[in-house]
Design a protein around this motif. Sequence first.
Motif, PDB file in Angstrom:
ATOM      1  N   THR A 163       0.766  -1.368  -0.013  1.00 56.89           N
ATOM      2  CA  THR A 163      -0.201   0.196   0.097  1.00 56.89           C
ATOM      3  C   THR A 163       0.800   1.172  -0.143  1.00 56.89           C
ATOM      4  O   THR A 163       2.063   1.117   0.350  1.00 56.89           O
ATOM      5  N   ILE A 164       0.265   2.446  -0.459  1.00 53.28           N
ATOM      6  CA  ILE A 164       0.830   3.787  -0.259  1.00 53.28           C
ATOM      7  C   ILE A 164       0.104   4.722   0.634  1.00 53.28           C
ATOM      8  O   ILE A 164      -1.200   4.957   0.312  1.00 53.28           O
ATOM      9  N   SER A 165       0.761   5.414   1.444  1.00 51.78           N
ATOM     10  CA  SER A 165       0.102   6.227   2.163  1.00 51.78           C
ATOM     11  C   SER A 165       1.002   7.644   2.279  1.00 51.78           C
ATOM     12  O   SER A 165       1.976   7.754   2.294  1.00 51.78           O
ATOM     13  N   ILE A 166       0.328   8.692   1.901  1.00 54.74           N
ATOM     14  CA  ILE A 166       1.045  10.182   1.903  1.00 54.74           C
ATOM     15  C   ILE A 166       0.387  10.991   2.986  1.00 54.74           C
ATOM     16  O   ILE A 166      -0.800  11.193   3.207  1.00 54.74           O
ATOM     17  N   PHE A 167       1.199  11.526   3.985  1.00 55.22           N
ATOM     18  CA  PHE A 167       0.790  12.087   5.073  1.00 55.22           C
ATOM     19  C   PHE A 167       1.210  13.653   4.862  1.00 55.22           C
ATOM     20  O   PHE A 167       2.250  13.805   4.401  1.00 55.22           O
ATOM     21  N   ARG A 168       0.271  14.636   5.183  1.00 62.62           N
ATOM     22  CA  ARG A 168       0.619  15.926   5.038  1.00 62.62           C
ATOM     23  C   ARG A 168      -0.413  16.825   5.852  1.00 62.62           C
ATOM     24  O   ARG A 168      -1.346  16.208   6.290  1.00 62.62           O
ATOM     25  N   ASN A 169      -0.199  17.899   6.268  1.00 61.52           N
ATOM     26  CA  ASN A 169      -0.978  18.894   7.116  1.00 61.52           C
ATOM     27  C   ASN A 169      -2.206  19.300   6.446  1.00 61.52           C
ATOM     28  O   ASN A 169      -3.142  19.340   7.287  1.00 61.52           O
ATOM     29  N   ARG A 170      -1.990  19.782   4.909  1.00 60.65           N
ATOM     30  CA  ARG A 170      -3.058  20.596   4.631  1.00 60.65           C
ATOM     31  C   ARG A 170      -3.890  19.672   3.502  1.00 60.65           C
ATOM     32  O   ARG A 170      -3.204  18.809   2.888  1.00 60.65           O
ATOM     33  N   TYR A 171      -4.903  19.880   3.210  1.00 58.11           N
ATOM     34  CA  TYR A 171      -6.018  19.494   2.112  1.00 58.11           C
ATOM     35  C   TYR A 171      -5.071  19.785   0.651  1.00 58.11           C
ATOM     36  O   TYR A 171      -4.999  20.917   0.267  1.00 58.11           O
ATOM     37  N   PRO A 172      -5.001  18.637  -0.039  1.00 58.14           N
ATOM     38  CA  PRO A 172      -4.349  19.258  -1.583  1.00 58.14           C
ATOM     39  C   PRO A 172      -5.409  19.626  -2.397  1.00 58.14           C
ATOM     40  O   PRO A 172      -5.626  18.761  -3.708  1.00 58.14           O
ATOM     41  N   ARG A 173      -5.911  20.588  -2.362  1.00 59.79           N
ATOM     42  CA  ARG A 173      -6.977  21.247  -3.159  1.00 59.79           C
ATOM     43  C   ARG A 173      -6.721  21.141  -4.544  1.00 59.79           C
ATOM     44  O   ARG A 173      -7.757  20.371  -5.381  1.00 59.79           O
ATOM     45  N   GLU A 174      -5.741  21.674  -5.040  1.00 64.28           N
ATOM     46  CA  GLU A 174      -5.339  21.676  -6.417  1.00 64.28           C
ATOM     47  C   GLU A 174      -5.177  20.117  -6.938  1.00 64.28           C
ATOM     48  O   GLU A 174      -5.632  20.053  -8.263  1.00 64.28           O
ATOM     49  N   LEU A 175      -4.492  19.015  -6.516  1.00 62.17           N
ATOM     50  CA  LEU A 175      -4.179  18.004  -6.780  1.00 62.17           C
ATOM     51  C   LEU A 175      -5.617  17.012  -6.889  1.00 62.17           C
ATOM     52  O   LEU A 175      -5.912  16.839  -7.965  1.00 62.17           O
ATOM     53  N   PHE A 176      -6.560  17.317  -6.003  1.00 62.28           N
ATOM     54  CA  PHE A 176      -7.809  16.686  -5.931  1.00 62.28           C
ATOM     55  C   PHE A 176      -8.724  17.238  -7.121  1.00 62.28           C
ATOM     56  O   PHE A 176      -9.204  16.376  -7.762  1.00 62.28           O
ATOM     57  N   LYS A 177      -8.707  18.544  -7.381  1.00 62.72           N
ATOM     58  CA  LYS A 177      -9.234  19.062  -8.361  1.00 62.72           C
ATOM     59  C   LYS A 177      -9.024  18.457  -9.686  1.00 62.72           C
ATOM     60  O   LYS A 177      -9.680  18.210 -10.532  1.00 62.72           O
ATOM     61  N   GLU A 178      -7.489  18.481  -9.832  1.00 60.25           N
ATOM     62  CA  GLU A 178      -7.084  17.743 -11.091  1.00 60.25           C
ATOM     63  C   GLU A 178      -7.621  16.584 -11.466  1.00 60.25           C
ATOM     64  O   GLU A 178      -7.753  16.092 -12.376  1.00 60.25           O
ATOM     65  N   TRP A 179      -7.362  15.750 -10.254  1.00 59.44           N
ATOM     66  CA  TRP A 179      -7.621  14.331 -10.285  1.00 59.44           C
ATOM     67  C   TRP A 179      -9.053  14.126 -10.691  1.00 59.44           C
ATOM     68  O   TRP A 179      -9.428  13.159 -11.417  1.00 59.44           O
ATOM     69  N   LYS A 180      -9.966  14.904 -10.061  1.00 60.23           N
ATOM     70  CA  LYS A 180     -11.553  14.758 -10.369  1.00 60.23           C
ATOM     71  C   LYS A 180     -11.683  14.980 -11.866  1.00 60.23           C
ATOM     72  O   LYS A 180     -12.688  14.367 -12.350  1.00 60.23           O
ATOM     73  N   LYS A 181     -11.260  15.844 -12.371  1.00 57.66           N
ATOM     74  CA  LYS A 181     -11.086  16.307 -13.930  1.00 57.66           C
ATOM     75  C   LYS A 181     -10.847  15.062 -14.566  1.00 57.66           C
ATOM     76  O   LYS A 181     -11.250  14.656 -15.830  1.00 57.66           O
TER      77      LYS A 181
END
Length: 134
Positions: free
Chosen positions: A51-69
Amino acid sequence: MGKIFRKHNVIEYKNPNDSLNSDVVWKVIGYAGLYKGLAEHVNEIPAEELTISIFRNRYPRELFKEWKKEGIEISHPYDGVYYVEGVVSLPLQIIVADELEEEEFLSLKMLMPGVKEKEIRKFQLLRVSWRNSI
């Protein structure tokens, strides 16, 4: 968070100042590929156990917007936990520490920069009560 974990788990912690974009995600996917591919024997680390897990403090708004497109599916089963399907065949999750509210994630929040004093005190109390219950 640990529900997707299997026998082998590649975990990446991102600095609060680091960005999280698709290239960073592919770099972590590359780490998982190297981990699997550099084992001593062929298929010693089966893909179905990775499995792969990435931990960060903030919501990745731009990345998720790109992925949803792009049609990549992002589910949100718990506060701060995002499962991603469609980037790679391995289970992939992104953990947003700022959104983790439940006590079961408190130990993880202790590892992240910017932890609040009230969370540290709560964690200390939980540790004391846990030790006393043994």
